[in-house]
Write an enzyme that holds these catalytic residues in place. Sequence first.
Site, PDB file in Angstrom:
ATOM      1  CG  ASP A 129       3.230 117.529  18.973  1.00  0.00           C
ATOM      2  OD1 ASP A 129       4.150 117.886  18.492  1.00  0.00           O
ATOM      3  OD2 ASP A 129       2.824 116.164  18.832  1.00  0.00           O
ATOM      4  CG  ASN A 157       5.361 123.152  12.873  1.00  0.00           C
ATOM      5  OD1 ASN A 157       6.390 123.281  12.100  1.00  0.00           O
ATOM      6  ND2 ASN A 157       5.518 121.972  13.866  1.00  0.00           N
ATOM      7  CE1 TYR A 163       5.807 116.734   4.503  1.00  0.00           C
ATOM      8  CE2 TYR A 163       7.025 117.177   2.774  1.00  0.00           C
ATOM      9  CZ  TYR A 163       6.730 117.451   4.147  1.00  0.00           C
ATOM     10  OH  TYR A 163       7.338 118.182   4.729  1.00  0.00           O
ATOM     11  CE  LYS A 181       4.427 120.073   4.697  1.00  0.00           C
ATOM     12  NZ  LYS A 181       3.915 120.794   6.085  1.00  0.00           N
ATOM     13  CB  THR A 204      12.982 117.412  12.732  1.00  0.00           C
ATOM     14  OG1 THR A 204      12.542 117.111  11.351  1.00  0.00           O
ATOM     15  CG2 THR A 204      13.274 119.113  12.691  1.00  0.00           C
TER      16      THR A 204
HETATM   17  N1  NAD Z   1      12.405 119.349   8.887  1.00  0.00           N
HETATM   18  C1  NAD Z   1      12.368 119.749   7.722  1.00  0.00           C
HETATM   19  O1  NAD Z   1      13.490 119.895   7.229  1.00  0.00           O
HETATM   20  C2  NAD Z   1      11.352 119.962   7.023  1.00  0.00           C
HETATM   21  C3  NAD Z   1      10.931 120.241   5.779  1.00  0.00           C
HETATM   22  C4  NAD Z   1      10.057 120.719   4.969  1.00  0.00           C
HETATM   23  C5  NAD Z   1       8.851 120.930   5.820  1.00  0.00           C
HETATM   24  N2  NAD Z   1       8.683 120.517   7.105  1.00  0.00           N
HETATM   25  C6  NAD Z   1       7.514 120.670   7.854  1.00  0.00           C
HETATM   26  O2  NAD Z   1       7.851 121.298   8.909  1.00  0.00           O
HETATM   27  C7  NAD Z   1       6.837 120.476  10.005  1.00  0.00           C
HETATM   28  C8  NAD Z   1       7.340 120.289  11.221  1.00  0.00           C
HETATM   29  O3  NAD Z   1       8.065 119.117  11.109  1.00  0.00           O
HETATM   30  P1  NAD Z   1       9.300 118.637  11.942  1.00  0.00           P
HETATM   31  O4  NAD Z   1      10.456 118.407  10.870  1.00  0.00           O
HETATM   32  O5  NAD Z   1       9.531 119.403  13.120  1.00  0.00           O
HETATM   33  O6  NAD Z   1       8.868 117.197  12.366  1.00  0.00           O
HETATM   34  P2  NAD Z   1       8.404 116.382  13.816  1.00  0.00           P
HETATM   35  O7  NAD Z   1       7.907 115.037  13.374  1.00  0.00           O
HETATM   36  O8  NAD Z   1       9.648 116.812  14.425  1.00  0.00           O
HETATM   37  O9  NAD Z   1       7.488 117.208  14.227  1.00  0.00           O
HETATM   38  C9  NAD Z   1       5.911 117.443  13.836  1.00  0.00           C
HETATM   39  C10 NAD Z   1       4.914 117.372  15.086  1.00  0.00           C
HETATM   40  O10 NAD Z   1       3.452 117.266  14.632  1.00  0.00           O
HETATM   41  C11 NAD Z   1       2.745 116.494  15.628  1.00  0.00           C
HETATM   42  N3  NAD Z   1       1.800 115.883  14.715  1.00  0.00           N
HETATM   43  C12 NAD Z   1       1.855 114.996  13.865  1.00  0.00           C
HETATM   44  N4  NAD Z   1       0.184 114.959  13.400  1.00  0.00           N
HETATM   45  C13 NAD Z   1      -0.454 115.706  14.102  1.00  0.00           C
HETATM   46  C14 NAD Z   1      -1.687 115.862  14.540  1.00  0.00           C
HETATM   47  N5  NAD Z   1      -2.609 115.027  13.417  1.00  0.00           N
HETATM   48  N6  NAD Z   1      -2.212 116.710  15.067  1.00  0.00           N
HETATM   49  C15 NAD Z   1      -1.165 117.396  16.133  1.00  0.00           C
HETATM   50  N7  NAD Z   1       0.156 117.212  15.882  1.00  0.00           N
HETATM   51  C16 NAD Z   1       0.389 116.289  15.158  1.00  0.00           C
HETATM   52  C17 NAD Z   1       3.799 115.265  15.893  1.00  0.00           C
HETATM   53  O11 NAD Z   1       3.594 114.530  16.900  1.00  0.00           O
HETATM   54  C18 NAD Z   1       5.066 116.043  15.909  1.00  0.00           C
HETATM   55  O12 NAD Z   1       5.573 116.545  17.123  1.00  0.00           O
HETATM   56  C19 NAD Z   1       5.819 119.828   9.156  1.00  0.00           C
HETATM   57  O13 NAD Z   1       4.837 120.281   8.634  1.00  0.00           O
HETATM   58  C20 NAD Z   1       6.903 119.326   8.143  1.00  0.00           C
HETATM   59  O14 NAD Z   1       6.199 118.803   7.163  1.00  0.00           O
HETATM   60  C21 NAD Z   1      10.004 120.124   7.757  1.00  0.00           C
END
Ligand code: NAD
Length: 311
Positions: free
Chosen positions: A37, A99, A170, A174, A204
């Site tokens: 992270d 992720n 985004y 995706k 989140t």
């Molecule tokens: N939460 C949802 O409902 C949802 C829906 C669709 C897709 N997603 C996808 O799920 C994944 C996780 O998202 P989340 O909701 O847990 O968000 P989040 O912001 O809680 O977690 C994402 C993490 O990625 C880390 N990150 C960002 N850029 C980075 C980089 N360049 N290198 C390394 N780490 C990096 C951030 O520091 C963060 O801790 C993402 O790809 C997001 O697009 C989430």
Amino acid sequence: MPSLKGKVAIVTGAGRGIGREHALALAEAGARVVVNDLGGSLAGEGTDTTPAQSVVDEIAAAGGEAVANADDVSDFGAAEHLVAQALEEYGRLDILVNNAGILRDRMLVNMTEDEWDAVIAVHLKGHFGPTRHAAAHWRQLAKEGETLRARVINTSSPSGVFGNVGQANYGAAKAAIAGLTVIAAQELARYGVTVNCIAPNARTRMTEETFGDLPAPDGGFDPLDPANMAPLVVALSADEAQGITGQCFFVWGGVVNVLRPWEAGELLSAEERWDADALLAQLRERFPDGAEPEGMVAMMAKAGGQSMRVG
Ligand SMILES: NC(=O)c1ccc[n+]([C@@H]2O[C@H](COP(=O)([O-])OP(=O)(O)OC[C@H]3O[C@@H](n4cnc5c(N)ncnc54)[C@H](O)[C@@H]3O)[C@@H](O)[C@H]2O)c1
């Protein structure tokens, strides 16, 4: 829970949210985990090693084994370092969960070049880099005669597979990740590597910002708990899932929907090249009410889930 004992996993963006839950569950199943992270803001600004380290500490406190990594997955060289760290630290790599993600939502007409580039870089290139370097390692092992059961699990989104207003950068990234999954699955099958992707939905910091902070229920099952995504990651990581590849799974609460990808649809066929007038007439006849996307919220409901937007 299937045993992943002896396996080594990398989870990118595992310091928070959904990735953190993946890392905890993989460790609970017995895998040693590289918790990657960068630790930046939701928009991808700044860095902080605390989130990754705190997940490592949580895993260790529960009796598991993990190490932190702060590489930026959108940097091709850093992604190579991330894969190398797993190999140096634990001597092998079995599971890569891509992720990490950021958000910079804006209507297309107002979107800046930076907003486009940053989101495409973290999501799409941030999937390509680690996958490319892990795949090169796995190909080498396969060439040396090793039988592999390796895994890549990517992260798409309902926004990408169904299309969501305000998320051109985004959603495009995706959707491309879902496409990358299908292609990588076909290319890497010969080495014993499966490649699948998840379109998750959970509470989140990412969704709180977009859809508002929906509180967790007082008791009972919380369909928006980010931990709801983790059983699929553990299941796909098991040796027994070797035959399942190139799939995209929509997950919401207790729902896992194995989505159909773009598929053959309405056929308009002529013996020779279409005349544009005749083609237009055919299109109007086949689609008297027009043809347009249903939208993310409607499609999520069809898939058995619910958008946080409708509560
Ligand atoms: N939460 C949802 O409902 C949802 C829906 C669709 C897709 N997603 C996808 O799920 C994944 C996780 O998202 P989340 O909701 O847990 O968000 P989040 O912001 O809680 O977690 C994402 C993490 O990625 C880390 N990150 C960002 N850029 C980075 C980089 N360049 N290198 C390394 N780490 C990096 C951030 O520091 C963060 O801790 C993402 O790809 C997001 O697009 C989430």
